[in-house]
Design a protein around this motif. Sequence first.
Motif, PDB file in Angstrom:
ATOM      1  N   ARG A  52      28.165  17.812  60.073  1.00 46.50           N
ATOM      2  CA  ARG A  52      28.692  18.155  61.401  1.00 46.50           C
ATOM      3  C   ARG A  52      29.712  17.135  61.867  1.00 46.50           C
ATOM      4  O   ARG A  52      29.972  16.999  63.072  1.00 46.50           O
ATOM      5  CB  ARG A  52      27.549  18.245  62.419  1.00 46.50           C
ATOM      6  CG  ARG A  52      26.447  19.227  62.063  1.00 46.50           C
ATOM      7  CD  ARG A  52      27.000  20.629  61.833  1.00 46.50           C
ATOM      8  NE  ARG A  52      27.670  21.176  63.021  1.00 46.50           N
ATOM      9  CZ  ARG A  52      28.374  22.307  63.032  1.00 46.50           C
ATOM     10  NH1 ARG A  52      28.560  22.975  61.894  1.00 46.50           N
ATOM     11  NH2 ARG A  52      28.908  22.732  64.146  1.00 46.50           N
ATOM     12  N   ASN A  53      30.333  16.439  60.930  1.00 51.91           N
ATOM     13  CA  ASN A  53      31.302  15.412  61.279  1.00 51.91           C
ATOM     14  C   ASN A  53      32.706  15.861  60.873  1.00 51.91           C
ATOM     15  O   ASN A  53      32.945  16.227  59.711  1.00 51.91           O
ATOM     16  CB  ASN A  53      30.964  14.085  60.594  1.00 51.91           C
ATOM     17  CG  ASN A  53      31.858  12.956  61.064  1.00 51.91           C
ATOM     18  OD1 ASN A  53      32.204  12.869  62.235  1.00 51.91           O
ATOM     19  ND2 ASN A  53      32.248  12.088  60.128  1.00 51.91           N
ATOM     20  N   LEU A  54      33.614  15.856  61.828  1.00 54.09           N
ATOM     21  CA  LEU A  54      35.010  16.182  61.565  1.00 54.09           C
ATOM     22  C   LEU A  54      35.790  14.877  61.500  1.00 54.09           C
ATOM     23  O   LEU A  54      35.731  14.066  62.429  1.00 54.09           O
ATOM     24  CB  LEU A  54      35.570  17.078  62.671  1.00 54.09           C
ATOM     25  CG  LEU A  54      37.055  17.469  62.553  1.00 54.09           C
ATOM     26  CD1 LEU A  54      37.276  18.334  61.311  1.00 54.09           C
ATOM     27  CD2 LEU A  54      37.513  18.196  63.810  1.00 54.09           C
ATOM     28  N   MET A  55      36.522  14.667  60.406  1.00 55.07           N
ATOM     29  CA  MET A  55      37.255  13.422  60.207  1.00 55.07           C
ATOM     30  C   MET A  55      38.757  13.677  60.186  1.00 55.07           C
ATOM     31  O   MET A  55      39.207  14.697  59.638  1.00 55.07           O
ATOM     32  CB  MET A  55      36.829  12.766  58.890  1.00 55.07           C
ATOM     33  CG  MET A  55      35.391  12.293  58.875  1.00 55.07           C
ATOM     34  SD  MET A  55      34.860  11.814  57.206  1.00 55.07           S
ATOM     35  CE  MET A  55      34.562  13.424  56.471  1.00 55.07           C
ATOM     36  N   LEU A  56      39.495  12.751  60.801  1.00 62.10           N
ATOM     37  CA  LEU A  56      40.943  12.754  60.704  1.00 62.10           C
ATOM     38  C   LEU A  56      41.330  11.558  59.843  1.00 62.10           C
ATOM     39  O   LEU A  56      41.094  10.411  60.199  1.00 62.10           O
ATOM     40  CB  LEU A  56      41.586  12.628  62.092  1.00 62.10           C
ATOM     41  CG  LEU A  56      43.116  12.611  62.121  1.00 62.10           C
ATOM     42  CD1 LEU A  56      43.687  13.898  61.526  1.00 62.10           C
ATOM     43  CD2 LEU A  56      43.630  12.416  63.547  1.00 62.10           C
ATOM     44  N   VAL A  57      41.896  11.844  58.681  1.00 57.28           N
ATOM     45  CA  VAL A  57      42.187  10.817  57.686  1.00 57.28           C
ATOM     46  C   VAL A  57      43.670  10.451  57.720  1.00 57.28           C
ATOM     47  O   VAL A  57      44.541  11.320  57.593  1.00 57.28           O
ATOM     48  CB  VAL A  57      41.813  11.307  56.272  1.00 57.28           C
ATOM     49  CG1 VAL A  57      42.073  10.214  55.245  1.00 57.28           C
ATOM     50  CG2 VAL A  57      40.358  11.767  56.229  1.00 57.28           C
ATOM     51  N   PHE A  58      43.945   9.165  57.909  1.00 64.66           N
ATOM     52  CA  PHE A  58      45.314   8.659  57.916  1.00 64.66           C
ATOM     53  C   PHE A  58      45.645   8.076  56.553  1.00 64.66           C
ATOM     54  O   PHE A  58      44.859   7.276  56.010  1.00 64.66           O
ATOM     55  CB  PHE A  58      45.478   7.556  58.970  1.00 64.66           C
ATOM     56  CG  PHE A  58      45.587   8.059  60.376  1.00 64.66           C
ATOM     57  CD1 PHE A  58      46.797   8.026  61.052  1.00 64.66           C
ATOM     58  CD2 PHE A  58      44.470   8.568  61.024  1.00 64.66           C
ATOM     59  CE1 PHE A  58      46.897   8.483  62.351  1.00 64.66           C
ATOM     60  CE2 PHE A  58      44.566   9.026  62.334  1.00 64.66           C
ATOM     61  CZ  PHE A  58      45.785   8.990  63.000  1.00 64.66           C
ATOM     62  N   GLU A  59      46.783   8.427  55.990  1.00 61.47           N
ATOM     63  CA  GLU A  59      47.233   7.779  54.773  1.00 61.47           C
ATOM     64  C   GLU A  59      47.506   6.301  55.064  1.00 61.47           C
ATOM     65  O   GLU A  59      47.807   5.915  56.197  1.00 61.47           O
ATOM     66  CB  GLU A  59      48.494   8.466  54.233  1.00 61.47           C
ATOM     67  CG  GLU A  59      48.222   9.881  53.738  1.00 61.47           C
ATOM     68  CD  GLU A  59      49.450  10.551  53.145  1.00 61.47           C
ATOM     69  OE1 GLU A  59      50.511   9.871  53.068  1.00 61.47           O
ATOM     70  OE2 GLU A  59      49.349  11.734  52.771  1.00 61.47           O
ATOM     71  N   HIS A  60      47.415   5.476  54.038  1.00 58.75           N
ATOM     72  CA  HIS A  60      47.470   4.018  54.205  1.00 58.75           C
ATOM     73  C   HIS A  60      48.708   3.553  54.978  1.00 58.75           C
ATOM     74  O   HIS A  60      48.616   2.691  55.862  1.00 58.75           O
ATOM     75  CB  HIS A  60      47.433   3.336  52.831  1.00 58.75           C
ATOM     76  CG  HIS A  60      47.551   1.846  52.911  1.00 58.75           C
ATOM     77  ND1 HIS A  60      46.524   1.032  53.358  1.00 58.75           N
ATOM     78  CD2 HIS A  60      48.608   1.018  52.627  1.00 58.75           C
ATOM     79  CE1 HIS A  60      46.925  -0.213  53.340  1.00 58.75           C
ATOM     80  NE2 HIS A  60      48.176  -0.260  52.896  1.00 58.75           N
ATOM     81  N   ARG A  61      49.857   4.183  54.705  1.00 63.10           N
ATOM     82  CA  ARG A  61      51.095   3.724  55.330  1.00 63.10           C
ATOM     83  C   ARG A  61      51.117   3.941  56.834  1.00 63.10           C
ATOM     84  O   ARG A  61      51.939   3.358  57.544  1.00 63.10           O
ATOM     85  CB  ARG A  61      52.292   4.424  54.689  1.00 63.10           C
ATOM     86  CG  ARG A  61      52.332   5.947  54.886  1.00 63.10           C
ATOM     87  CD  ARG A  61      53.479   6.571  54.096  1.00 63.10           C
ATOM     88  NE  ARG A  61      53.500   8.015  54.185  1.00 63.10           N
ATOM     89  CZ  ARG A  61      54.133   8.684  55.157  1.00 63.10           C
ATOM     90  NH1 ARG A  61      54.779   8.028  56.100  1.00 63.10           N
ATOM     91  NH2 ARG A  61      54.116  10.008  55.157  1.00 63.10           N
TER      92      ARG A  61
END
Length: 500
Positions: A462-471
Amino acid sequence: MKRPRKRGTSVAVIDIGSNSVRLVVYEGLTRSLIPIFNEKTLCGLGREVQSTGLLAPDAVDKALTSLRRFRALCRVMQVGRVFAIATAACRDASNGPDFIAKAERICAVKIEILSGPREARLSALGVISGIHHPDGIVGDLGGGSLELIDVRRNAVRSGVTLPLGGLALQDLAHKSLKRADRIVREEIDEVELLIAGRGRTFYAVGGTWRALARIHIIQSGYPLQVMHGYSISAAEALDFSRRLRRLAASNTLADIEVVADARRPLLTYAALVLEHIIRVAKPKTIVFSTFGVREGLLHEKLPESERNKDGLICAAEELNQLLSRSAKHARELIAWTDRLARVVKLRETDEDRRLRHTACLLSDIGWRVHPDHRGEQTLSLVVNGNFGAITHTERAFVGLSVFYRYAGLSEENQPPVTMQELLTPAQLERARLLGAAFRVAHLISAARPGVLPATHFRSRARNLMLVFEHRLGDLVADRVGSRFKQLARLVSRAGSIVRR
C-alpha cells in the motif's frame, strides 16, 4: 510567449442570413477555430419574402451598407481569405439575384447561395466541429428557414428545410400566433426524420434559440454564462417554451432586456417551433450549439486528417502554446500522469483520459496571474473559454482540476459551491486528485521540460513511491514529500520519496 500572427493567415466568413448579416474573422483555418472579430447587423432581409416574394428595400440598403463596412474591415485586418454565403431569404426572393450581384461587387468575392440541403449539411458539420461525438438531430433555426438533419459522430445524413424561420413564420402567419401554431404543426408532423430523434439529443443552432438559452440561464441561476453546450432536459425545455409563450400572450415579453430588440418578437415563434419539435421527435436532451453553418463551412475545407482531430485537445494545445511557460513540459505532464494512472490502477474511460490530458495541457496557463488569484482566474478562463468539443460538466471538471493545482486542497480555500455542484462526488474527487498530482509535478519541475521523465512511480503493497533518478536527487525536499504524501492519500496509499 505569444506567437505573432502571420500576415494573411486569417480567414473570414460573411454570412448573409434572413435576419442578420454577420462578419466573423478567425485567426486561421484550423481544427479549433479562434474568432478574433465578430460583428452582426440585424437587417431583416427575409421579413417580407413569404408574402411579397421580395427582399424589403430598406433591408437591402441596410445589408449593403453593412457589407461595405465588412469589406473595409477585412482590408484593415489584412484577412487572408474571405468566404461568403447567403441563405433562405436570398435564395427565395425574386430580387435575390440582383441583391447578390451588388453584394458580390462590394465584397469582391463569390457569394455561395446555399440550397436548403446544403445549409442543413453545413449546420451538421458545424455541430460536429463543436460537439464531441454528437448523436441526434441538428435543428438550425434562422430567420427564413429551419434546417433539420440527423448526425451520428462524423456521419451526416440527408436533411430537410422548412419555411419555419422566425421572420418567415411571422410573415406567413400575419403575426398571428394561433395561425403560426397551425402552420408549424402541419409542417413538423410531415417530417419523418424527426422520428429518429427519439431518446437522443436535439442540437439547437441559431441566434434566436441561443437567445432562449440565455433567458433560461439567467432565470434558472445557472453558474455558467456560456451558451455553447448548454444542456437542459426536453421536458424542461418544453415547459420553458410554453411559459415563454404565456409571457408573450400577457405582453410582458418586451421586458426581457438580455435579448436584442429586433429579436424579441421572434422569441415566441422560436419557442413554438421548439415545442412542436419536442412533441414529435421526443428527444431526451436539448443542447444549444453556437457552432453552425459558418463553422461547418470552414470545417469542410480542412484536410480530412485535421477534421478527424479532437477539437478540445487542439484548443488546449493552442492555449498551452500561447500561455504556458513551457509547452513541452505540459506534454511531459501528460506522460507523467499516464504513468501515475497505470501504477495506481486508476479506473478511467476514454473520456476520463481525454479530460485528464486536457487538464495537463492547461495546468500552467495561469502562471502570470497574481499568486493569490491564480486558482479563481484560471477556473474562470477554462469554464468560460471560447472553444468547443466540451460539455459544461467537463468544463467544470477541467477548470476545478487546474484550480486545485493553484489553490491547494485545504478546506479554507475552496472553489464556488455552484461550480462544485456541476460535478458528481466522484468527479469532484477525481478533480482533486488531478490537482494534487499537478501540485507535485510543478513543484519538482518548476514547469521546465526534462525533469518529469526522470521521475518514476513504484507501488509496493500500500505504499506509493516517487523515484528520482540520481542526477535529480537535490530536487527532493520536505515540501515535495508532503505534497506527494497528500497525493498518495487520495488514492488510499502511503507515500514516500526515493532517490535512485
